[in-house]
Scaffold this motif. Sequence first.
Motif, PDB file in Angstrom:
ATOM      1  N   GLN A  39       0.792  -1.136  -0.115  1.00 31.78           N
ATOM      2  CA  GLN A  39       0.016  -0.036  -0.171  1.00 31.78           C
ATOM      3  C   GLN A  39       0.937   1.477  -0.007  1.00 31.78           C
ATOM      4  O   GLN A  39       1.683   1.410   0.859  1.00 31.78           O
ATOM      5  CB  GLN A  39      -1.153  -0.046   1.165  1.00 31.78           C
ATOM      6  N   LYS A  43      -3.199   5.344  -1.719  1.00 31.14           N
ATOM      7  CA  LYS A  43      -3.627   4.263  -2.683  1.00 31.14           C
ATOM      8  C   LYS A  43      -4.181   3.105  -1.681  1.00 31.14           C
ATOM      9  O   LYS A  43      -3.963   2.878  -0.722  1.00 31.14           O
ATOM     10  CB  LYS A  43      -2.596   3.669  -3.534  1.00 31.14           C
ATOM     11  N   GLU A  44      -5.133   2.337  -2.520  1.00 29.36           N
ATOM     12  CA  GLU A  44      -5.580   1.083  -1.766  1.00 29.36           C
ATOM     13  C   GLU A  44      -4.449   0.144  -1.839  1.00 29.36           C
ATOM     14  O   GLU A  44      -3.584   0.067  -2.465  1.00 29.36           O
ATOM     15  CB  GLU A  44      -6.951   0.647  -2.557  1.00 29.36           C
TER      16      GLU A  44
END
Length: 130
Positions: A39, A43-44
Amino acid sequence: QVQLTESGGGSVPPGGSLTLSCVVSGHTFSEVCVGWFRQAPGKEREGVAVIHTGRGSTYYADSVVGRFTISQDNAKNTLYLQMNSLKPEDSAMYYCALDPRSYLYDNSRRRLDRERFGYWGQGTKVTVSS
């Protein structure tokens, strides 16, 4: 109590290499799926690689194919991620995770689905920068 403990992160220049380790305790290491996720800030969390410890089968995200290698040492209950040819976009916190339901590996759409992994480590940071 299940614990996953990552190590091996650090800072390397582009093109460099690192090997991450994840020690699993409190849970069998056989016939499970263990994987690496990452990660980056903002961001995911995304799947990087997963291994079915019973078969030794591996699966990688397209972005790391040919550069990263996931492996296991059953005697040490340890998962590894060898990362070569690192790029700045590989910079992230890297997590290992475990799913006891190894049969889900056969569903290719769920191999790197973070939602199915119930056990997580605290992460180790990787920075790729010149």
